[in-house]
Design a protein around this motif. Sequence first.
Motif, PDB file in Angstrom:
ATOM      1  N   ALA A   8     -11.040  23.117 116.450  1.00  0.00           N
ATOM      2  CA  ALA A   8      -9.806  23.298 117.215  1.00  0.00           C
ATOM      3  C   ALA A   8      -8.562  22.947 116.415  1.00  0.00           C
ATOM      4  N   GLN A   9      -8.731  22.154 115.362  1.00  0.00           N
ATOM      5  CA  GLN A   9      -7.571  21.791 114.541  1.00  0.00           C
ATOM      6  C   GLN A   9      -6.964  23.013 113.865  1.00  0.00           C
ATOM      7  N   GLU A  10      -7.760  24.075 113.704  1.00  0.00           N
ATOM      8  CA  GLU A  10      -7.274  25.292 113.056  1.00  0.00           C
ATOM      9  C   GLU A  10      -6.931  26.387 114.066  1.00  0.00           C
ATOM     10  N   MET A  11      -7.107  26.113 115.349  1.00  0.00           N
ATOM     11  CA  MET A  11      -6.855  27.129 116.378  1.00  0.00           C
ATOM     12  C   MET A  11      -5.426  27.044 116.902  1.00  0.00           C
ATOM     13  N   PRO A  12      -4.873  28.161 117.390  1.00  0.00           N
ATOM     14  CA  PRO A  12      -3.628  28.081 118.155  1.00  0.00           C
ATOM     15  C   PRO A  12      -3.845  27.162 119.354  1.00  0.00           C
ATOM     16  N   SER A  13      -2.873  26.315 119.651  1.00  0.00           N
ATOM     17  CA  SER A  13      -3.051  25.288 120.679  1.00  0.00           C
ATOM     18  C   SER A  13      -2.057  25.489 121.819  1.00  0.00           C
ATOM     19  N   TRP A  14      -2.581  25.499 123.044  1.00  0.00           N
ATOM     20  CA  TRP A  14      -1.744  25.680 124.230  1.00  0.00           C
ATOM     21  C   TRP A  14      -1.802  24.411 125.085  1.00  0.00           C
ATOM     22  N   ASP A  15      -0.623  23.848 125.391  1.00  0.00           N
ATOM     23  CA  ASP A  15      -0.557  22.684 126.274  1.00  0.00           C
ATOM     24  C   ASP A  15      -0.572  23.163 127.718  1.00  0.00           C
ATOM     25  N   LEU A  16      -1.604  22.790 128.449  1.00  0.00           N
ATOM     26  CA  LEU A  16      -1.792  23.248 129.824  1.00  0.00           C
ATOM     27  C   LEU A  16      -0.722  22.686 130.747  1.00  0.00           C
ATOM     28  N   THR A  17      -0.247  23.525 131.661  1.00  0.00           N
ATOM     29  CA  THR A  17       0.682  23.069 132.689  1.00  0.00           C
ATOM     30  C   THR A  17      -0.094  22.292 133.749  1.00  0.00           C
ATOM     31  N   GLU A  18       0.629  21.678 134.670  1.00  0.00           N
ATOM     32  CA  GLU A  18      -0.020  20.899 135.732  1.00  0.00           C
ATOM     33  C   GLU A  18      -0.974  21.778 136.534  1.00  0.00           C
ATOM     34  N   ARG A  19      -0.546  22.985 136.878  1.00  0.00           N
ATOM     35  CA  ARG A  19      -1.413  23.868 137.641  1.00  0.00           C
ATOM     36  C   ARG A  19      -2.607  24.314 136.814  1.00  0.00           C
ATOM     37  N   ALA A  23      -7.222  26.581 121.557  1.00  0.00           N
ATOM     38  CA  ALA A  23      -7.487  25.227 122.050  1.00  0.00           C
ATOM     39  C   ALA A  23      -6.600  24.951 123.250  1.00  0.00           C
ATOM     40  N   LEU A  24      -7.185  24.475 124.326  1.00  0.00           N
ATOM     41  CA  LEU A  24      -6.440  24.132 125.539  1.00  0.00           C
ATOM     42  C   LEU A  24      -6.363  22.613 125.641  1.00  0.00           C
ATOM     43  N   ARG A  25      -5.150  22.086 125.663  1.00  0.00           N
ATOM     44  CA  ARG A  25      -4.943  20.635 125.617  1.00  0.00           C
ATOM     45  C   ARG A  25      -4.138  20.163 126.823  1.00  0.00           C
ATOM     46  N   ASP A  26      -4.316  18.868 127.158  1.00  0.00           N
ATOM     47  CA  ASP A  26      -3.520  18.289 128.231  1.00  0.00           C
ATOM     48  C   ASP A  26      -2.168  17.841 127.680  1.00  0.00           C
ATOM     49  N   ALA A  27      -1.353  17.205 128.536  1.00  0.00           N
ATOM     50  CA  ALA A  27      -0.004  16.813 128.127  1.00  0.00           C
ATOM     51  C   ALA A  27      -0.003  15.790 127.006  1.00  0.00           C
ATOM     52  N   GLU A  28      -1.111  15.056 126.850  1.00  0.00           N
ATOM     53  CA  GLU A  28      -1.206  14.052 125.790  1.00  0.00           C
ATOM     54  C   GLU A  28      -1.742  14.636 124.487  1.00  0.00           C
ATOM     55  N   GLY A  29      -2.081  15.918 124.511  1.00  0.00           N
ATOM     56  CA  GLY A  29      -2.630  16.555 123.319  1.00  0.00           C
ATOM     57  C   GLY A  29      -4.135  16.464 123.208  1.00  0.00           C
ATOM     58  N   VAL A  30      -4.805  15.942 124.247  1.00  0.00           N
ATOM     59  CA  VAL A  30      -6.270  15.827 124.224  1.00  0.00           C
ATOM     60  C   VAL A  30      -6.889  17.201 124.443  1.00  0.00           C
ATOM     61  N   LEU A  31      -7.882  17.537 123.612  1.00  0.00           N
ATOM     62  CA  LEU A  31      -8.567  18.818 123.741  1.00  0.00           C
ATOM     63  C   LEU A  31      -9.460  18.801 124.980  1.00  0.00           C
ATOM     64  N   ILE A  32      -9.181  19.688 125.915  1.00  0.00           N
ATOM     65  CA  ILE A  32      -9.971  19.795 127.146  1.00  0.00           C
ATOM     66  C   ILE A  32     -11.017  20.894 127.023  1.00  0.00           C
ATOM     67  N   ALA A  78     -19.502  19.684 121.299  1.00  0.00           N
ATOM     68  CA  ALA A  78     -18.140  19.198 121.541  1.00  0.00           C
ATOM     69  C   ALA A  78     -17.509  18.669 120.263  1.00  0.00           C
ATOM     70  N   ARG A  79     -18.290  17.941 119.452  1.00  0.00           N
ATOM     71  CA  ARG A  79     -17.768  17.428 118.186  1.00  0.00           C
ATOM     72  C   ARG A  79     -17.380  18.583 117.247  1.00  0.00           C
ATOM     73  N   GLU A  80     -18.223  19.604 117.208  1.00  0.00           N
ATOM     74  CA  GLU A  80     -17.938  20.764 116.354  1.00  0.00           C
ATOM     75  C   GLU A  80     -16.659  21.476 116.813  1.00  0.00           C
ATOM     76  N   LEU A  81     -16.519  21.638 118.133  1.00  0.00           N
ATOM     77  CA  LEU A  81     -15.342  22.334 118.659  1.00  0.00           C
ATOM     78  C   LEU A  81     -14.064  21.538 118.390  1.00  0.00           C
ATOM     79  N   LYS A  82     -14.146  20.197 118.471  1.00  0.00           N
ATOM     80  CA  LYS A  82     -12.969  19.381 118.181  1.00  0.00           C
ATOM     81  C   LYS A  82     -12.505  19.573 116.739  1.00  0.00           C
ATOM     82  N   GLU A  83     -13.448  19.680 115.835  1.00  0.00           N
ATOM     83  CA  GLU A  83     -13.088  19.908 114.430  1.00  0.00           C
ATOM     84  C   GLU A  83     -12.493  21.304 114.241  1.00  0.00           C
TER      85      GLU A  83
END
Length: 571
Positions: free
Chosen positions: A28-39, A102-111, A21-26
């Motif tokens: 993910a900073q270079e990955m395209p990032s998608w903010d997940l919708t509620e669904r 990277a799939l993130r929640d509305a707060e930008g947290v990596l899920i 998880a720590r490796e993926l968080k690092e």
Amino acid sequence: MDLITPYGGTLCDRYVDESTARELKEQAQEMPSWDLTERQICDVELLLNGGFSPLTGFMRQADYDGVLDNMRLADGQLWPMPITLDVSEAFAEQAAPGTRIALRDAEGVLIAVMDVEDRWTPDKAREAQQVFATTDVAHPAVNYLMNRAGAVYLGGTLHGVESPVHYDFRNYRYSPAELREYFRKLGWNRVVAFQTRNPMHRAHVELTRMAARQTEANLLIHPVVGMTRPGDVDHYVRVRCYEHVLRQAPEQTTQLSLLPLAMRMGGPREALWHAIIRRNYGCTHFIVGRDHAGPGPGSDGEDFYGPYDAQELIQKYADEIGIEMVPFQAMSFVEDRAEYVPADEVREDEEVLNLSGTEFRRRLREGVDIPEWFSYPEVVAELRRSFPPRHQQGFTVFFTGLSGSGKSTIANALRVKLMELGGRAVTLLDGDIVRKELSSELGFSREHRDINVQRIGFVASEITKNGGCAICAPIAPYTDMRRRVRERIEDAGGFLEIHVATPLETCEKRDRKGLYAKARAGLIKEFTGIDDPYEEPEHPELRIDTREMSPDEAAHRILLKLEGMGFIRNP
């Protein structure tokens, strides 16, 4: 990893260990990032914790096509509902197969991190027809698919980094593995699950008790607390009601657990899907009642699915799904017996007491007594606390019509009359004022018009939620955005749509600002009614033509409508 337990078979848990998880968080900073919708947040949570086993991520196209055509994944396993990551065309260009996103929640947290393995543009009309048996946008899932979902689907394996955060009712939130372990510790070898998206009343309680007795099983009350149908009671109120119901159950027989599912209201296919999910949560039996997961009537006034279609579909696949269905009809209260019995067991000479959902809501709305045979006093008190009588609720009056139709004039007249009555704070959100104060940076493209109306809807919903009156007067030319505003506000209080149906030729003659003349001359582009369409409301609460009545008369007619709906009372 895959967990194998005696409760529900193999469970696909997609969370990685702490080091990974720590490796993926690092990374993910270079990955395209998608903010997940509620669904999508709901779907991701159940993909990661195994609730959607055997899925290990969002579906690839071969799995998607198989589910649409015959409810089977590419490897032949039964699965009735497409689980897809829909994204915009712009984002899809960054997410070619072979990349990671990277799939993130509305707060930008990596899920989670997703290995993109497939990318395609779906035929949404085909998906709607195959899965929901209709293309009618009155069906909430079809409306979502056609008007909300992204244009491109991505499929691929998920690597879970962090669980979506829930601050509410944490003592009732169990993952599939946790619930299976709970059952194991208590020695619950037979568990019957009850699916619900509504508050539970006595009929529901008696139905579940009968199911538990019939199956010789313990009972799991497993309500959906993700997305349900627009207009449903929010899950905060419902869970407090379930807690009251739970106190009525004998100790050590019943458990409450919350399911973070985004329902599609897909009738038979959804019921089969629900059964598979409950198998994954360790249940051995699943209650399926009349019109399970049905969304109600369509545009033609007819229900989308037959009352027992869901039971028939589950029965067809009974040998394959790994969980036994417990079919139930509606329960009726027989006055002479002073108890609930299945409707088909009521004798002809027996008197049945009935309180429809419509009548229950009317009594709740108007403060009329609700009999104890229908619901527990504690549940009724909870609902009354959360849903006061209409004359104490906030509401929105939403005007829509062409420029120059008279919306602003009527809206201002109504504002004055409501302020004269008193009792509520009144706010006028006129189109021109909102353009100046909230949306000055926006143009007049469809996208920008929708953003403008969306902002108006948000402000109006907050006013309504807090007991005030919001009067909105935008042009709001598009049906889908007006529907979204209605859904948002009806979750908070009342909504009254007024179509100011003054004809185009009359609006042009009024043209005080010269806007129509400029549009005809080509000086203003995408002007509503000239080179951009106005989609007339099909079923507004009121339709007003200002050629036929003065602003004062129109405002008075709206007051009468509000009074008839119960939102205002004459002194």
